[in-house]
Enzyme design. Structure first.
Site, mmCIF file in Angstrom:
data_model
loop_
_atom_site.group_PDB
_atom_site.id
_atom_site.type_symbol
_atom_site.label_atom_id
_atom_site.label_comp_id
_atom_site.label_asym_id
_atom_site.label_seq_id
_atom_site.Cartn_x
_atom_site.Cartn_y
_atom_site.Cartn_z
ATOM 1 N N ILE A 129 120.487 -8.050 83.570
ATOM 2 C CA ILE A 129 121.399 -8.426 82.488
ATOM 3 C C ILE A 129 122.769 -8.819 83.044
ATOM 4 C CG2 ILE A 129 122.435 -7.664 80.300
ATOM 5 C CD1 ILE A 129 119.250 -7.917 80.461
ATOM 6 N N THR A 130 123.156 -10.047 82.744
ATOM 7 C CA THR A 130 124.467 -10.546 83.186
ATOM 8 C C THR A 130 125.563 -9.687 82.557
ATOM 9 O OG1 THR A 130 123.605 -12.773 83.453
ATOM 10 C CG2 THR A 130 126.001 -12.571 83.152
ATOM 11 N N GLU B 211 113.220 -7.068 80.440
ATOM 12 C CA GLU B 211 112.917 -5.674 80.819
ATOM 13 C C GLU B 211 112.136 -5.675 82.130
ATOM 14 O OE1 GLU B 211 110.943 -3.811 77.516
ATOM 15 O OE2 GLU B 211 112.678 -4.119 76.201
ATOM 16 N N GLY C 232 117.298 -17.998 81.972
ATOM 17 C CA GLY C 232 117.280 -18.730 80.696
ATOM 18 C C GLY C 232 115.952 -19.418 80.429
ATOM 19 N N LEU D 160 125.888 -32.724 105.192
ATOM 20 C CA LEU D 160 126.891 -32.090 106.073
ATOM 21 C C LEU D 160 126.297 -31.639 107.406
ATOM 22 C CD1 LEU D 160 128.594 -31.979 103.354
ATOM 23 C CD2 LEU D 160 129.653 -29.962 104.352
ATOM 24 N N GLU E 259 121.636 -22.105 74.592
ATOM 25 C CA GLU E 259 121.631 -21.436 75.904
ATOM 26 C C GLU E 259 121.039 -22.351 76.976
ATOM 27 O OE1 GLU E 259 120.790 -17.439 73.450
ATOM 28 O OE2 GLU E 259 119.537 -17.715 75.209
ATOM 29 N N ARG E 260 119.956 -23.035 76.612
ATOM 30 C CA ARG E 260 119.317 -23.937 77.590
ATOM 31 C C ARG E 260 120.224 -25.115 77.904
ATOM 32 N NH1 ARG E 260 113.584 -22.939 74.702
ATOM 33 N NH2 ARG E 260 113.144 -21.057 75.880
ATOM 34 N N ARG F 58 133.208 -38.253 108.035
ATOM 35 C CA ARG F 58 132.469 -37.921 109.268
ATOM 36 C C ARG F 58 131.898 -39.188 109.905
ATOM 37 N NH1 ARG F 58 131.262 -34.060 113.209
ATOM 38 N NH2 ARG F 58 129.040 -34.043 113.692
HETATM 39 C C1 LIG Z 1 121.050 -13.596 87.974
HETATM 40 C C2 LIG Z 1 120.234 -13.376 86.744
HETATM 41 C C3 LIG Z 1 120.853 -13.258 85.514
HETATM 42 C C4 LIG Z 1 120.096 -13.013 84.356
HETATM 43 N N1 LIG Z 1 120.738 -12.783 83.166
HETATM 44 C C5 LIG Z 1 120.009 -12.353 82.101
HETATM 45 C C6 LIG Z 1 120.668 -11.928 80.905
HETATM 46 O O1 LIG Z 1 121.909 -11.966 80.787
HETATM 47 N N2 LIG Z 1 119.913 -11.452 79.883
HETATM 48 C C7 LIG Z 1 118.553 -11.383 79.947
HETATM 49 O O2 LIG Z 1 117.929 -10.945 78.990
HETATM 50 N N3 LIG Z 1 117.892 -11.788 81.079
HETATM 51 C C8 LIG Z 1 118.596 -12.261 82.142
HETATM 52 N N4 LIG Z 1 117.942 -12.641 83.298
HETATM 53 C C9 LIG Z 1 116.484 -12.588 83.345
HETATM 54 C C10 LIG Z 1 115.843 -13.977 83.369
HETATM 55 O O3 LIG Z 1 115.961 -14.579 82.108
HETATM 56 C C11 LIG Z 1 114.392 -13.769 83.823
HETATM 57 O O4 LIG Z 1 114.452 -13.465 85.211
HETATM 58 C C12 LIG Z 1 113.539 -14.987 83.582
HETATM 59 O O5 LIG Z 1 113.357 -15.196 82.201
HETATM 60 C C13 LIG Z 1 112.146 -14.840 84.232
HETATM 61 O O6 LIG Z 1 111.590 -13.591 83.981
HETATM 62 P P1 LIG Z 1 111.040 -12.710 85.210
HETATM 63 O O7 LIG Z 1 112.090 -12.666 86.235
HETATM 64 O O8 LIG Z 1 110.542 -11.426 84.678
HETATM 65 O O9 LIG Z 1 109.838 -13.555 85.793
HETATM 66 P P2 LIG Z 1 108.324 -13.522 85.310
HETATM 67 O O10 LIG Z 1 108.236 -13.758 83.857
HETATM 68 O O11 LIG Z 1 107.647 -12.328 85.890
HETATM 69 O O12 LIG Z 1 107.776 -14.820 86.052
HETATM 70 C C14 LIG Z 1 107.499 -14.858 87.445
HETATM 71 C C15 LIG Z 1 106.967 -16.255 87.793
HETATM 72 O O13 LIG Z 1 105.774 -16.513 87.032
HETATM 73 C C16 LIG Z 1 105.943 -17.687 86.261
HETATM 74 N N5 LIG Z 1 105.244 -17.546 84.981
HETATM 75 C C17 LIG Z 1 105.399 -16.564 84.053
HETATM 76 N N6 LIG Z 1 104.609 -16.807 82.989
HETATM 77 C C18 LIG Z 1 103.954 -17.978 83.252
HETATM 78 C C19 LIG Z 1 102.994 -18.759 82.538
HETATM 79 N N7 LIG Z 1 102.575 -18.429 81.326
HETATM 80 N N8 LIG Z 1 102.526 -19.887 83.131
HETATM 81 C C20 LIG Z 1 102.968 -20.254 84.370
HETATM 82 N N9 LIG Z 1 103.868 -19.564 85.085
HETATM 83 C C21 LIG Z 1 104.356 -18.432 84.529
HETATM 84 C C22 LIG Z 1 107.442 -17.849 86.090
HETATM 85 O O14 LIG Z 1 107.800 -19.187 85.794
HETATM 86 C C23 LIG Z 1 107.966 -17.363 87.430
HETATM 87 O O15 LIG Z 1 107.876 -18.402 88.358
HETATM 88 C C24 LIG Z 1 118.685 -12.927 84.453
HETATM 89 C C25 LIG Z 1 118.057 -13.080 85.682
HETATM 90 C C26 LIG Z 1 118.811 -13.271 86.839
HETATM 91 C C27 LIG Z 1 118.103 -13.353 88.161
#
Ligand SMILES: Cc1cc2nc3c(=O)[nH]c(=O)nc-3n(C[C@H](O)[C@H](O)[C@H](O)COP(=O)(O)OP(=O)(O)OC[C@H]3O[C@@H](n4cnc5c(N)ncnc54)[C@H](O)[C@@H]3O)c2cc1C
Length: 384
Positions: free
Chosen positions: A157-158, A127, A366, A341, A242-243, A268
């Protein structure tokens, strides 16, 4: 300990490799440039039985194993990440999840279509204010009449911009935290379902990513996935596969970059010799080849544990090792491929620049690398 694939697994690998190289790879650059969902490839994967690889034939699937799933993910990952992700989203995030947690009604209702490639599926957890900290999600599901009403917004969301059906997590008892979350299967045709914005991205461009808005979205009772308030169990049941699939996609992408760079280094010439004769270039290629093999072994071992029904600490640890190591390795390998390259690597004339852009999301989606490290450390401490 037997590291050999079975004759059936080798045949699967060969079949998917041929499909990936002949049908998928030639479209990869266009899919990336036009940011277009690979519909043609998706339909073919449905016809080949790949989208329901772990689903029994009674529900329209291929009846395979988790190791089979990893083999397919790697081969597709070499050729085109958008196609590989379309596979992973239907096969792993949706079909395998509904198979593990769904009632007979749900399995018969959705699996045949999502296995055949007639339904594009997805899974919505993240979210706007809730990424890594999934349990603090705000989307709510309220009991109303003979069903539920969902309100909230999901982001990143993918397949959100185009998908037909999604697993959506929501709070059914907000005061109970992790024990008040449930999972639902939501169709795009349900009243109150709306697609929000779609994102333009640096990589995975042919895999559409967007928002889902649930505005008093009505869900029939039978679309509850798993037990009420047991959504975290549904979620946890899928995390390892998933992982591991993300790990397999990383192995495939890194392999694609390595194979390209190796050929280029042989073709090359500089200073009167092929690049591959220079030891500094050899050092890069050796590291790439060795780390790809190491990542694949982690992915395969994690999948083998799952196929043996082993769950818990050992399986969790392996899945996080595989995801973390493979995704970081993939980022390094694709960056090194661009370096090998030289200037050509930085242009769109060659596929390695796309591969490097596609690699970055592997350390984020993920569960980020930081979150994998937190999980690993927790498991290590728990084992003492
Ligand atoms: C192309 C794409 C496809 C996706 N597909 C899906 C999908 O199909 N379904 C779905 O539900 N989600 C999906 N996601 C969401 C994805 O799983 C999240 O972006 C991811 O889990 C990270 O959440 P966030 O982006 O809110 O980052 P945040 O949680 O805000 O984190 C930001 C940074 O802070 C770090 N951080 C957060 N908490 C901690 C902690 N406790 N200690 C240290 N560092 C921390 C993180 O590692 C990151 O570097 C997708 C995202 C993208 C970009």
């Amino acid at each position: 300990m037997d590291f050999n694939l079975t004759a059936e697994q080798r045949l699967l690998q060969e079949t998917v490799r041929k499909f990936a190289q002949h049908d998928v790879a030639p479209l990869a650059a266009t899919i990336d440039r036009e940011a277009a969902f690979p519909t043609e490839n998706f339909k073919k994967m449905g016809a080949m039985g790949l989208l329901g690889i772990t689903v029994p034939s009674a529900y329209g699937g291929g009846g395979g194993s988790y190791l089979d799933m990893m083999i397919v993910a790697e081969e597709l990952g070499v050729a085109c990440q958008a196609t590989a992700l379309a596979f992973g989203t239907n096969a792993t995030l949706f079909n395998d999840n509904v198979l593990r947690n769904g009632s007979e009604v749900l399995k018969h209702k959705y699996l045949p279509g999502a296995c055949a490639g007639d339904l594009v599926a997805g899974l919505a957890m993240t979210e706007p204010d809730t990424g890594s900290d999934v349990v603090s999600m705000q989307t709510k599901a309220t009991r109303q009449g003979d069903g539920y009403v969902l309100d909230g917004t999901k982001i990143f969301i993918t397949n959100a911009p185009i998908g037909d059906v999604f697993i959506v997590y929501a709070k059914t008892e907000p005061s109970r935290g992790a024990e008040g979350i449930s999972a639902f299967v939501v169709e795009a045709t349900f009243p109150g379902f709306r697609r929000g914005r779609a994102f333009e991205k640096m990589g995975w461009r042919g895999s559409p990513t967007g928002e889902l808005v649930l505005d008093h979205c009505r869900i029939p009772e039978e679309n509850l996935l798993g037990e009420l308030n047991r959504g975290v169990a549904v979620l946890m049941s899928g995390l390892n596969s998933e992982r591991l699939v993300m790990g397999a996609l990383s192995v495939g992408l890194a392999r694609g970059a390595y194979e390209f760079a190796l050929q280029y280094a042989q073709d090359r010439r500089q200073f009167g010799q092929p690049l591959v004769a220079f030891q500094l270039i050899q050092d890069k290629l050796v590291a790439m080849a060795m780390h790809i093999e190491m990542a694949r072994l982690l992915v395969y071992k994690g999948a083998a544990l799952m196929d043996q029904g082993i769950r818990g600490r050992e399986a969790n640890l392996l899945a996080s090792y595989a995801k973390l190591f493979a995704s970081e390795m993939c980022m390094t390998a694709t960056t090194e491929a661009v370096q090998i390259l030289g200037g050509y690597g930085f242009t769109k004339d060659f596929s390695v620049e796309r591969m490097m852009r596609d690699a970055k999301i592997h350390t984020i989606g993920g569960g980020t690398s930081e979150i994998q490290k937190i999980i690993i450390m927790r498991q290590l401490l728990a084992s003492r």
